[in-house]
Design a protein around this motif. Structure first.
Motif, PDB file in Angstrom:
ATOM      1  N   GLU A  55     150.738 -31.834 125.069  1.00 29.45           N
ATOM      2  CA  GLU A  55     151.828 -31.051 124.470  1.00 29.45           C
ATOM      3  C   GLU A  55     152.525 -30.197 125.525  1.00 29.45           C
ATOM      4  OE1 GLU A  55     149.874 -28.645 121.540  1.00 29.45           O
ATOM      5  OE2 GLU A  55     148.598 -27.644 123.032  1.00 29.45           O
ATOM      6  N   ARG A  56     151.903 -30.061 126.707  1.00 34.48           N
ATOM      7  CA  ARG A  56     152.539 -29.287 127.770  1.00 34.48           C
ATOM      8  C   ARG A  56     153.605 -30.086 128.510  1.00 34.48           C
ATOM      9  NH1 ARG A  56     147.035 -26.384 130.087  1.00 34.48           N
ATOM     10  NH2 ARG A  56     146.477 -25.395 128.109  1.00 34.48           N
ATOM     11  N   LEU A  57     153.601 -31.406 128.330  1.00 32.82           N
ATOM     12  CA  LEU A  57     154.580 -32.250 129.032  1.00 32.82           C
ATOM     13  C   LEU A  57     155.837 -32.499 128.193  1.00 32.82           C
ATOM     14  CD1 LEU A  57     152.479 -35.088 130.741  1.00 32.82           C
ATOM     15  CD2 LEU A  57     153.620 -33.175 131.836  1.00 32.82           C
ATOM     16  N   ILE A  58     155.705 -32.393 126.875  1.00 36.52           N
ATOM     17  CA  ILE A  58     156.819 -32.756 126.001  1.00 36.52           C
ATOM     18  C   ILE A  58     156.694 -31.974 124.693  1.00 36.52           C
ATOM     19  CG2 ILE A  58     155.624 -34.704 124.885  1.00 36.52           C
ATOM     20  CD1 ILE A  58     158.270 -36.308 125.148  1.00 36.52           C
ATOM     21  N   CYS A  67     164.574 -43.111 122.593  1.00 31.50           N
ATOM     22  CA  CYS A  67     164.783 -42.628 123.971  1.00 31.50           C
ATOM     23  C   CYS A  67     164.028 -43.527 124.955  1.00 31.50           C
ATOM     24  CB  CYS A  67     164.259 -41.211 124.140  1.00 31.50           C
ATOM     25  SG  CYS A  67     165.153 -39.984 123.181  1.00 31.50           S
ATOM     26  N   THR A  68     164.641 -43.727 126.112  1.00 33.70           N
ATOM     27  CA  THR A  68     163.971 -44.486 127.174  1.00 33.70           C
ATOM     28  C   THR A  68     163.301 -43.514 128.134  1.00 33.70           C
ATOM     29  OG1 THR A  68     165.561 -46.289 127.009  1.00 33.70           O
ATOM     30  CG2 THR A  68     164.331 -46.130 129.066  1.00 33.70           C
ATOM     31  N   ILE A  69     162.013 -43.760 128.393  1.00 35.38           N
ATOM     32  CA  ILE A  69     161.274 -42.878 129.303  1.00 35.38           C
ATOM     33  C   ILE A  69     160.524 -43.695 130.346  1.00 35.38           C
ATOM     34  CG2 ILE A  69     160.909 -41.006 127.616  1.00 35.38           C
ATOM     35  CD1 ILE A  69     157.932 -42.102 127.449  1.00 35.38           C
ATOM     36  N   GLU A  96     153.010 -37.690 134.301  1.00 37.25           N
ATOM     37  CA  GLU A  96     154.411 -37.256 134.397  1.00 37.25           C
ATOM     38  C   GLU A  96     155.260 -38.125 133.487  1.00 37.25           C
ATOM     39  OE1 GLU A  96     155.977 -38.253 138.283  1.00 37.25           O
ATOM     40  OE2 GLU A  96     154.078 -37.834 139.239  1.00 37.25           O
ATOM     41  N   ILE A  97     156.329 -37.509 133.000  1.00 36.02           N
ATOM     42  CA  ILE A  97     157.237 -38.239 132.111  1.00 36.02           C
ATOM     43  C   ILE A  97     158.672 -37.916 132.526  1.00 36.02           C
ATOM     44  CG2 ILE A  97     157.170 -36.377 130.369  1.00 36.02           C
ATOM     45  CD1 ILE A  97     157.334 -38.538 128.241  1.00 36.02           C
ATOM     46  N   HIS A  98     159.515 -38.944 132.551  1.00 34.06           N
ATOM     47  CA  HIS A  98     160.926 -38.757 132.920  1.00 34.06           C
ATOM     48  C   HIS A  98     161.795 -39.449 131.883  1.00 34.06           C
ATOM     49  CE1 HIS A  98     159.268 -37.655 136.837  1.00 34.06           C
ATOM     50  NE2 HIS A  98     158.582 -38.776 136.805  1.00 34.06           N
ATOM     51  N   PHE A  99     162.793 -38.753 131.370  1.00 32.21           N
ATOM     52  CA  PHE A  99     163.752 -39.385 130.464  1.00 32.21           C
ATOM     53  C   PHE A  99     164.803 -40.096 131.304  1.00 32.21           C
ATOM     54  CE2 PHE A  99     161.727 -36.479 127.616  1.00 32.21           C
ATOM     55  CZ  PHE A  99     161.773 -37.139 126.391  1.00 32.21           C
ATOM     56  N   MET A 100     165.239 -41.265 130.852  1.00 32.89           N
ATOM     57  CA  MET A 100     166.193 -42.057 131.620  1.00 32.89           C
ATOM     58  C   MET A 100     167.410 -42.363 130.760  1.00 32.89           C
ATOM     59  SD  MET A 100     163.414 -44.577 133.372  1.00 32.89           S
ATOM     60  CE  MET A 100     164.279 -44.887 134.877  1.00 32.89           C
TER      61      MET A 100
END
Length: 208
Positions: A55-58, A67-69, A96-100
């Motif tokens: 829950e700290r990442l998103i 959404c594309t991640i 790690e997570i990145h939205f694209m």
């Protein structure tokens, strides 16, 4: 956590979020949630892969479906008790997570590297069409004396090569995470559709 340990289990998947978040468990007050992403294959199919995410990442209250991640982390396993049996449950533990915004290079959507040890004799077989397959179970060490048990499947030349591995052989594997539906027979009259996750091996080497 030592970076060296992390080097032996690296996965990166890019796909579309296709579910909401469901609570999994809590560790020292930090909640972990499951969410599914659909990762396109080069064919028209997609693999639906479960992510375990803090829950700290998103914001787990948010709706990100569609959404594309890109998610980067490790492929992990744990035993879930179901009645009298244990079932191996696999997911990508996200670091790690990145939205694209958009994504075009589909050759890079699904990559995994594992460095572990054969912990069960490989099962080598041929399909009715003569394709060679070998099933491997790789134990990949985690810090603090734990291990993840990752099923891998090799084809063709790789399968033939892997069929000679003995328990305890150290192996490096490159490939992709895939999902596969199968039918589990529960009783004589009851069946249940389940999904298995495994690593489809594109390259492997024995590092003894």
């Amino acid at each position: 956590m030592s970076e060296k340990m992390i080097e032996n289990n690296k996965v990166s998947v890019i796909g579309e979020i296709v579910s909401g978040f469901t609570f999994s468990h809590e560790v020292f007050g930090e909640g972990f949630y499951m969410v599914d992403i659909a990762v396109n294959r080069l064919s028209d199919q997609a693999d639906v892969i479960p992510l375990m995410i803090s829950e700290r990442l998103i914001d787990v209250e948010g709706n990100y479906e569609g959404c594309t991640i890109e998610a980067v982390g490790q492929f992990r396993s744990y035993n879930r008790h179901e009645g009298t049996k244990n079932r191996l449950v696999l997911s990508v533990f996200v670091r790690e997570i990145h939205f694209m915004e958009e994504f075009t290079d589909y050759t890079k959507t699904n990559q995994i590297f594992l460095d572990g040890y054969i912990c069960k004799a490989p099962i080598y077989r041929k399909t009715p069409l003569g394709r060679e397959i070998a099933d491997l179970l790789l134990a990949v060490n985690r810090p603090y004396g734990k291990s993840d048990y990752i099923p891998c499947i090799a084809w063709g030349r790789n399968a033939r090569y892997a069929s000679g591995f003995t328990v305890g052989t150290r192996v490096k594997v490159w490939g992709r995470v895939q999902s596969r539906e199968y039918t589990k027979k529960l009783t004589d009259t009851e069946c249940e559709k389940r999904v298995a996750y495994e690593v489809s091996v594109s390259k492997l080497e024995c590092s003894e």
